[in-house]
Design a protein around this motif. Structure first.
Motif, PDB file in Angstrom:
ATOM      1  N   ALA A 103       0.832  -1.208   0.000  1.00 50.02           N
ATOM      2  CA  ALA A 103       0.000   0.000   0.000  1.00 50.02           C
ATOM      3  C   ALA A 103       0.866   1.258   0.000  1.00 50.02           C
ATOM      4  O   ALA A 103       0.561   2.236  -0.701  1.00 50.02           O
ATOM      5  CB  ALA A 103      -0.918  -0.010   1.227  1.00 50.02           C
ATOM      6  N   THR A 104       1.942   1.235   0.753  1.00 47.44           N
ATOM      7  CA  THR A 104       2.853   2.382   0.802  1.00 47.44           C
ATOM      8  C   THR A 104       3.466   2.649  -0.563  1.00 47.44           C
ATOM      9  O   THR A 104       3.465   3.783  -1.067  1.00 47.44           O
ATOM     10  CB  THR A 104       3.966   2.150   1.833  1.00 47.44           C
ATOM     11  N   LEU A 105       3.986   1.609  -1.209  1.00 45.48           N
ATOM     12  CA  LEU A 105       4.646   1.775  -2.496  1.00 45.48           C
ATOM     13  C   LEU A 105       3.657   2.136  -3.602  1.00 45.48           C
ATOM     14  O   LEU A 105       3.958   2.939  -4.486  1.00 45.48           O
ATOM     15  CB  LEU A 105       5.410   0.500  -2.854  1.00 45.48           C
ATOM     16  N   SER A 106       2.465   1.542  -3.540  1.00 48.68           N
ATOM     17  CA  SER A 106       1.432   1.873  -4.516  1.00 48.68           C
ATOM     18  C   SER A 106       1.040   3.346  -4.412  1.00 48.68           C
ATOM     19  O   SER A 106       0.847   4.021  -5.431  1.00 48.68           O
ATOM     20  CB  SER A 106       0.209   0.981  -4.309  1.00 48.68           C
ATOM     21  N   GLY A 107       0.943   3.831  -3.187  1.00 47.93           N
ATOM     22  CA  GLY A 107       0.589   5.225  -2.971  1.00 47.93           C
ATOM     23  C   GLY A 107       1.638   6.193  -3.514  1.00 47.93           C
ATOM     24  O   GLY A 107       1.317   7.321  -3.886  1.00 47.93           O
ATOM     25  N   LEU A 108       2.886   5.735  -3.559  1.00 44.14           N
ATOM     26  CA  LEU A 108       3.966   6.561  -4.084  1.00 44.14           C
ATOM     27  C   LEU A 108       4.107   6.447  -5.600  1.00 44.14           C
ATOM     28  O   LEU A 108       4.888   7.173  -6.212  1.00 44.14           O
ATOM     29  CB  LEU A 108       5.286   6.163  -3.416  1.00 44.14           C
ATOM     30  N   GLY A 109       3.386   5.494  -6.202  1.00 43.56           N
ATOM     31  CA  GLY A 109       3.470   5.294  -7.637  1.00 43.56           C
ATOM     32  C   GLY A 109       4.690   4.504  -8.085  1.00 43.56           C
ATOM     33  O   GLY A 109       5.104   4.593  -9.238  1.00 43.56           O
ATOM     34  N   ASP A 111       6.977   1.104  -8.995  1.00 46.36           N
ATOM     35  CA  ASP A 111       6.852  -0.253  -9.528  1.00 46.36           C
ATOM     36  C   ASP A 111       7.430  -1.224  -8.505  1.00 46.36           C
ATOM     37  O   ASP A 111       8.495  -0.967  -7.940  1.00 46.36           O
ATOM     38  CB  ASP A 111       7.627  -0.388 -10.843  1.00 46.36           C
ATOM     39  N   MET A 112       6.756  -2.355  -8.265  1.00 47.13           N
ATOM     40  CA  MET A 112       7.246  -3.275  -7.243  1.00 47.13           C
ATOM     41  C   MET A 112       6.880  -4.710  -7.575  1.00 47.13           C
ATOM     42  O   MET A 112       5.970  -4.983  -8.353  1.00 47.13           O
ATOM     43  CB  MET A 112       6.694  -2.909  -5.868  1.00 47.13           C
ATOM     44  N   TYR A 124      11.725   3.444  -9.037  1.00 50.44           N
ATOM     45  CA  TYR A 124      11.005   4.696  -9.277  1.00 50.44           C
ATOM     46  C   TYR A 124      11.955   5.692  -9.934  1.00 50.44           C
ATOM     47  O   TYR A 124      13.183   5.524  -9.914  1.00 50.44           O
ATOM     48  CB  TYR A 124      10.453   5.273  -7.970  1.00 50.44           C
ATOM     49  N   LEU A 125      11.380   6.736 -10.506  1.00 50.23           N
ATOM     50  CA  LEU A 125      12.146   7.773 -11.195  1.00 50.23           C
ATOM     51  C   LEU A 125      12.301   9.000 -10.309  1.00 50.23           C
ATOM     52  O   LEU A 125      11.412   9.336  -9.524  1.00 50.23           O
ATOM     53  CB  LEU A 125      11.457   8.168 -12.503  1.00 50.23           C
TER      54      LEU A 125
END
Length: 233
Positions: A103-109, A111-112, A124-125
Motif C-alpha cells: 500500500a505504501t509503495l502503490s501510494g507513491l506510484g 513499480d514493485m 522509481y524515477l
C-alpha cells in the motif's frame, strides 16, 4: 541516531541526505561524542554539490541523466533470510506486513514485485538536479553513484554477487546501466569538490542539505568514533 549503519571500514561517497526522495531534509547535523585520532580515519568529507553540478553539466555523456533523471532500484531481502541481517524490507518499512508495504509503495506510484525468495524489489524515477529552494542555484541532487550496486560488491564481507540486485542500485531513466566512465566522472567531480572534517570531541557540524553533501572516510572497527546525526526540515 547513529551517523551510519554501514561497516566502519567502508568509505561512503559524498551525497545529499535522502536525495533519492522527493522531499529532502533541509538541514543535517552531526555531533561528535567521541573523536578518533587524526591518523585513524573516520573524517567526514563535505562537498559543495552546486560546484559538482557546474562541473558535470559540461560533459555531454551525462546530458541524458541531467535532462531525464535516473531510476532508483531497491532489492530488500527478508530479515528472516541469511542476506537480511544488514538490509531488509522489514527494517526499511518498520513492519512485517507485506500488504502494508504494498500500500505504501502503490501510494507513491512505485513499480514493485515480490521475488521468489521473498525479497522486495521496487523502482522509481527521480530528478538528478534540483534548484536550491532559496537561492535558485542548480544543485547536483542525486545518489547515482553512492547508491549504485557496485558499492555492495566491495563490502568487507561479500554477501552480494550482482550489482543489479544489491540492496540499492541506479540506472538511467529507461533502465540502461550507467557505464564505468559515467560513474567515474561523477565520483571524480564529487571528490574534487570535497574537504574533510577532522573531528574533535564536542564538535557540532550543521549542513545545508540542499547544497552541501557529506560522506565518511573508512576507519578500523575498533576505533573509538561515536557520531550522532539529526535531520530537520
Amino acid at each position: 541516531m547513529a551517523a551510519a549503519d554501514d561497516p566502519p571500514e567502508v568509505t561512503i561517497e559524498p551525497h545529499l541526505e535522502m536525495s533519492y526522495n522527493k522531499d529532502m531534509p533541509g538541514k543535517i547535523m552531526f555531533y561528535c561524542h567521541q573523536a578518533p585520532q587524526s591518523w585513524e580515519g573516520g573524517q567526514t568529507p563535505i562537498c559543495d554539490m552546486r560546484k559538482v553540478y557546474q562541473k558535470l553539466r559540461t560533459h555531454t555523456s551525462l546530458q541524458p541523466l541531467l535532462d531525464e533523471g535516473l531510476r532508483y532500484y531497491r532489492t530488500l531481502p527478508s530479515r528472516h533470510t541469511s542476506q537480511g541481517a544488514l538490509y531488509s524490507w522489514e527494517k526499511t518499512f518498520f513492519t512485517e506486513d507485506k500488504a502494508s508495504v504494498e500500500a505504501t509503495l502503490s501510494g507513491l506510484g512505485y513499480d514493485m514485485e515480490w521475488t521468489n525468495d521473498g525479497s522486495l524489489r521496487y523502482s522509481y524515477l527521480m530528478s538528478a538536479i534540483r534548484p536550491h529552494p532559496r537561492s535558485g542555484e542548480m544543485v547536483w541532487a542525486n545518489q547515482s553513484s553512492v547508491s549504485h550496486g557496485t558499492y555492495y560488491l566491495n563490502l568487507p564481507i561479500i554477501i552480494y554477487q550482482d550489482a543489479e540486485f544489491a540492496p540499492s542500485h541506479t540506472a538511467h531513466k529507461n533502465g540502461t546501466p550507467f557505464d564505468s566512465q559515467e560513474l567515474s566522472l561523477i565520483r571524480k567531480a564529487q571528490w574534487e569538490q570535497s574537504r574533510a572534517i577532522v573531528w574533535e570531541k564536542g564538535d557540532l557540524l550543521v549542513l545545508d542539505n540542499h547544497a552541501v553533501g557529506h560522506g565518511r572516510m573508512g576507519f578500523h572497527p575498533q576505533t573509538n568514533r561515536n557520531l550522532v546525526v539529526a535531520i530537520t526540515k
